[in-house]
Design a protein around this motif. Structure first.
Motif, PDB file in Angstrom:
ATOM      1  N   GLN A   1      -2.363 -14.367  44.480  1.00 23.22           N
ATOM      2  CA  GLN A   1      -2.076 -15.692  44.780  1.00 23.22           C
ATOM      3  C   GLN A   1      -1.418 -16.356  43.627  1.00 23.22           C
ATOM      4  OE1 GLN A   1      -3.296 -16.662  48.150  1.00 23.22           O
ATOM      5  NE2 GLN A   1      -3.654 -14.465  48.398  1.00 23.22           N
ATOM      6  N   VAL A   2      -0.872 -17.335  44.031  1.00 16.33           N
ATOM      7  CA  VAL A   2      -0.439 -18.343  42.979  1.00 16.33           C
ATOM      8  C   VAL A   2      -1.702 -19.442  42.654  1.00 16.33           C
ATOM      9  CG1 VAL A   2       1.558 -19.992  42.085  1.00 16.33           C
ATOM     10  CG2 VAL A   2       1.906 -18.011  43.709  1.00 16.33           C
TER      11      VAL A   2
ATOM     12  N   VAL B   1      10.241 -11.463  36.841  1.00 18.40           N
ATOM     13  CA  VAL B   1       8.992 -10.868  36.336  1.00 18.40           C
ATOM     14  C   VAL B   1       8.203 -10.441  37.631  1.00 18.40           C
ATOM     15  CG1 VAL B   1       6.768 -11.011  35.220  1.00 18.40           C
ATOM     16  CG2 VAL B   1       8.952 -11.942  34.122  1.00 18.40           C
ATOM     17  N   LEU B   2       7.838 -11.199  38.440  1.00 20.38           N
ATOM     18  CA  LEU B   2       7.230 -11.200  39.613  1.00 20.38           C
ATOM     19  C   LEU B   2       7.756  -9.964  40.436  1.00 20.38           C
ATOM     20  CD1 LEU B   2       6.242 -14.538  40.721  1.00 20.38           C
ATOM     21  CD2 LEU B   2       4.825 -13.039  39.698  1.00 20.38           C
ATOM     22  N   ASP B   3       9.153  -9.936  40.346  1.00 18.15           N
ATOM     23  CA  ASP B   3       9.877  -8.882  41.139  1.00 18.15           C
ATOM     24  C   ASP B   3       9.685  -7.386  40.573  1.00 18.15           C
ATOM     25  OD1 ASP B   3      11.426  -8.316  43.324  1.00 18.15           O
ATOM     26  OD2 ASP B   3      13.294  -8.181  42.184  1.00 18.15           O
TER      27      ASP B   3
ATOM     28  N   GLN C   1       5.034 -17.784  46.208  1.00 21.22           N
ATOM     29  CA  GLN C   1       4.013 -17.450  46.634  1.00 21.22           C
ATOM     30  C   GLN C   1       4.231 -16.321  47.668  1.00 21.22           C
ATOM     31  OE1 GLN C   1       2.459 -20.628  49.184  1.00 21.22           O
ATOM     32  NE2 GLN C   1       2.494 -22.239  47.510  1.00 21.22           N
ATOM     33  N   ARG C   2       5.463 -16.167  48.582  1.00 21.56           N
ATOM     34  CA  ARG C   2       5.665 -14.896  48.978  1.00 21.56           C
ATOM     35  C   ARG C   2       5.536 -13.904  48.265  1.00 21.56           C
ATOM     36  NH1 ARG C   2       3.717 -17.335  52.332  1.00 21.56           N
ATOM     37  NH2 ARG C   2       4.576 -18.130  54.089  1.00 21.56           N
ATOM     38  N   MET C   3       6.400 -13.981  46.924  1.00 22.88           N
ATOM     39  CA  MET C   3       6.407 -12.844  45.950  1.00 22.88           C
ATOM     40  C   MET C   3       5.252 -12.198  45.380  1.00 22.88           C
ATOM     41  SD  MET C   3       9.789 -13.827  43.749  1.00 22.88           S
ATOM     42  CE  MET C   3      10.249 -12.243  43.039  1.00 22.88           C
TER      43      MET C   3
ATOM     44  N   THR D   1       0.434  -8.373  46.460  1.00 27.54           N
ATOM     45  CA  THR D   1       0.261  -7.743  45.017  1.00 27.54           C
ATOM     46  C   THR D   1      -0.896  -7.760  44.310  1.00 27.54           C
ATOM     47  OG1 THR D   1       0.906  -9.670  43.706  1.00 27.54           O
ATOM     48  CG2 THR D   1       2.706  -8.265  44.866  1.00 27.54           C
ATOM     49  N   SER D   2      -1.285  -7.046  43.243  1.00 22.96           N
ATOM     50  CA  SER D   2      -2.283  -7.379  42.476  1.00 22.96           C
ATOM     51  C   SER D   2      -2.153  -8.276  41.241  1.00 22.96           C
ATOM     52  CB  SER D   2      -2.871  -5.905  42.125  1.00 22.96           C
ATOM     53  OG  SER D   2      -1.907  -5.504  41.232  1.00 22.96           O
TER      54      SER D   2
END
Lengths: 462, 209
Positions: free
Chosen positions: B54-55, B140-142, B173-175, B179-180
């Motif tokens: 989550q963001v 980085v999120l990618d 948010q979608r990215m 994920t963890s």
């Protein structure tokens, strides 16, 4: 397990050709070749069957050879020279097997000339030089290698030096040095002549993929990874533009390699980047492949390939000097810092407890300080000029700046001064530092630059 | 027939990597996993910490302690063995403070931005720098599998951040979903957060959402 193939007077290339049929790990020494035959039993059967195959291969090439197979190179070489046919020695019985061999074998060129099995003394390379010492052995009453092996090594060393120890090791059939294979690492290179010159990176991407895919397959078959990637572009004006890309960790993933190469070319394009490319070449410096074991108990990290690609992309977007891992530097200069390249391989086990179990979030690690009571700073890389009013005692009572975003105000509380100075021999600093809490709610670290007499905001306490 | 069409649609979304947007009528929302902030009292008030995938945002005025909380969270993550990325849009990160807070520095990827606190007449320059920092954040999120990704625009001029398109935050948010990774936005004003993310106000450390 080593096999020695010996044929008096046969040229080295002929013996090497025989060895190549069995293993890539072989070493030629004059008229014999030592082959690493570990694992061949699964292909041919027991050691004797391997020896028979070696002999048959040599016979097919018109060479009569002696073959000896032993667990040490030394025993294999001695027995191959001394015994005809195929000799196989069981592990641990090397000394016993060569005990009956005459001492005269030590004067033979195969055991004297380098790169032989007896170490530095081989460099002498002259059988005549060892003749007096062999004569000494004869006068001592020694006739066989077994006689020599029975002598105490330290006494032999005191009388004959290093050469004596080397011969003693040969006589006992022990290993003197590892096998040094003749064949160098295979070259991994590919190139493509283009019928029509290409311009720009996008079409180059397809060419790189086409070149890298077979190379990656070969690397995988040899269990190798890419240590250095050379990209060579021949431009239509016949000049060659070359880039050398050192990878932080061995990898062979085509997509990653292609992306890294393209990002590197994007950051460092050819000077004549408008000129087309009519030939693309790839040369890879290989390195042993990476063995990667994930753990069940720690959170997964980005793979080295992902991190390498990420760092390359970030470097292209932000600048290479603006990414990395922060490093403390050994200085008292306020705000000093360094950066180091961010490692792409990290130890997965740091997050585990002593029992090997993952430290759960319900058991938070104890920080060294019971923060967040400790103030944290936000540094102004360029100190902000300020106007500071002082009390009679010299403490700040009002801080004002003309910068947008810094309101300033009366000082509610001031702590200081901390006097700090250093590097007077270069661009040093000499400051009186104060931590001040202002009426607008902000807290700053301000300092008086004693050289100029000016006040500056150095950091925000947050 | 209906289930076939639904399966086709799910396959299509999976191909486009949009399957994380799928919701299921039969079950409730999946349980969130939380990452400790490194502060026992704060964790207790946040039901275990900051939610992963989550963001979340950490906002507060200057000198409210948001940087100390941010460093505490980075320290906790690096001590757990996770990798942390800090997009430091204004290049104000103090290495000494971080080390004193217990941050394991070699596990921190520090990306120094070019946003200026006082751009003067060069407002567009600042806007480009913010966009550049957001691009670094998306990269980085990618890459995935970072334990904590911090986007720090705490001292950035608010107009430079406000001019970002609203879809920027939706995309982030979608990215992060599924994920963890904990994605933490640090600012002086409210920025954005996922529906199940947290908004931490540094002055009172009160959680909302």
């Amino acid at each position: 397990m080593y096999a020695c193939v010996y044929s008096a007077g046969s040229p080295g290339p002929v013996l090497a050709a025989i060895a190549q049929q069995f293993s890539p790990r072989y070493e030629t020494r004059g008229d014999l070749v030592v082959v690493d035959v570990r694992g061949l039993d699964r292909l041919f059967g027991d050691a004797r069957a391997v020896g028979d195959e070696l002999r048959r291969e040599a016979a097919d090439r018109g060479v009569r050879v002696h073959v000896a197979i032993a667990s040490t190179q030394t025993a294999a070489v001695v027995l191959a020279i001394a015994r005809p046919g195929v000799v196989v020695v069981e592990r641990g019985k090397e000394a016993e097997a060569i005990a009956a061999v005459s001492l005269q074998i030590l004067g033979g060129p195969a055991l004297v000339r380098g790169p032989g099995l007896s170490g530095p003394a081989d460099g002498d390379g002259d059988p005549e030089r060892v003749a007096p010492q062999l004569e000494m052995f004869r006068r001592w009453g020694l006739k066989t290698l077994g006689d020599l092996a029975a002598l105490p090594a330290d006494e032999l060393s005191s009388r004959m030096g290093q050469q004596g120890l080397t011969w003693h090791a040969i006589a006992r059939g022990v290993e003197a040095r590892p096998l040094v294979p003749d064949v160098e690492d295979e070259r991994f290179e590919a190139s493509l002549e283009l019928e029509w010159p290409i311009e720009g990176l996008e079409p180059l991407s397809f060419v790189l993929t086409r070149l890298l895919e077979p190379l990656s397959l070969r690397l995988e078959q040899r269990d190798r990874g890419v240590a250095v990637l050379h990209v060579q572009l021949r431009l239509v004006n016949k000049e060659t533009y070359a880039r050398r890309l050192e990878l932080p960790t061995p990898m062979r993933d085509v997509k990653t390699l292609r992306t890294l190469a393209l990002l590197d070319l994007e950051a460092h394009p050819p000077a004549e980047h408008t000129i087309g490319i009519d030939r693309v070449g790839i040369v890879i410096d290989p390195t042993p492949g990476r063995v990667w074991q994930h753990t069940l108990f720690a959170r997964p990290h980005p793979t080295p390939e992902q991190l390498s690609t990420l760092l390359a992309r970030l470097g292209a977007a932000m600048g290479q000097d603006r990414i990395g891992a922060p490093v403390l530097v050994d200085t008292y200069r306020p705000g000093a810092f360094g950066t180091a390249p961010f490692a792409t391989v990290h130890d997965d086990h740091r997050g585990m407890g002593r029992t090997g179990r993952m430290v759960e979030h319900t058991e938070p690690p104890r920080p060294p300080h019971p923060a967040p009571t400790a103030p944290a700073l936000r540094r102004c890389r360029q100190p902000v000029p300020a106007v500071v009013a002082l009390s009679d005692s010299g403490a700040p009572i009002k801080v004002i700046t003309h910068r947008r975003g810094f309101a300033g105000g009366a000082v509610l509380r001031a702590v200081g001064p901390w006097k700090t100075s250093g590097d007077w021999w270069t661009d040093g600093w000499d400051r009186d530092e104060w931590d001040v809490a202002l009426s607008d709610g902000a807290s700053y670290r301000v300092f008086l630059d004693r050289a100029s007499g000016g006040w500056f905001i150095d950091a925000i306490l947050d | 027939m209906g289930s076939l069409a639904r399966a086709d649609l799910e396959t299509l979304l999976h191909t486009k990597k949009l399957d994380r947007t799928l919701t299921r009528a039969d079950g409730g929302r999946p349980e969130l996993e939380y990452a400790s902030t490194g502060h026992v009292g704060l964790d207790a008030r946040l039901s275990g910490g900051v939610p992963r995938g989550q963001v979340s945002e950490l906002v507060g005025p200057r000198s409210s302690g948001r940087t100390a909380v941010m460093l505490q969270m980075i320290a906790a993550a690096t001590q757990r063995g996770e990798l942390v990325a800090l997009i430091d849009a204004l290049d104000m990160f103090d290495v000494e403070s971080a080390a004193a807070c217990g941050v394991v520095l070699d596990r921190l990827l520090w990306i120094r931005g070019l946003v200026m606190m006082n751009p003067g007449m060069c407002r567009d320059l600042n806007q480009r720098a913010v966009v550049q920092a957001v691009r670094a954040l998306t990269l980085v999120l990618d890459a995935r599998n970072f334990g904590l990704v911090v986007f720090d625009v705490g001292e950035a001029p608010s107009d430079a951040v406000r001019r970002l398109p609203f879809t920027t935050w939706l995309r982030l948010q979608r990215m992060v979903e599924g994920t963890s990774t904990v994605c933490l936005l640090v600012g002086s004003d409210r920025l954005s957060r996922s529906p199940r993310g947290l908004s931490l106000q540094a002055s009172t450390l009160r959680a909302a959402g």
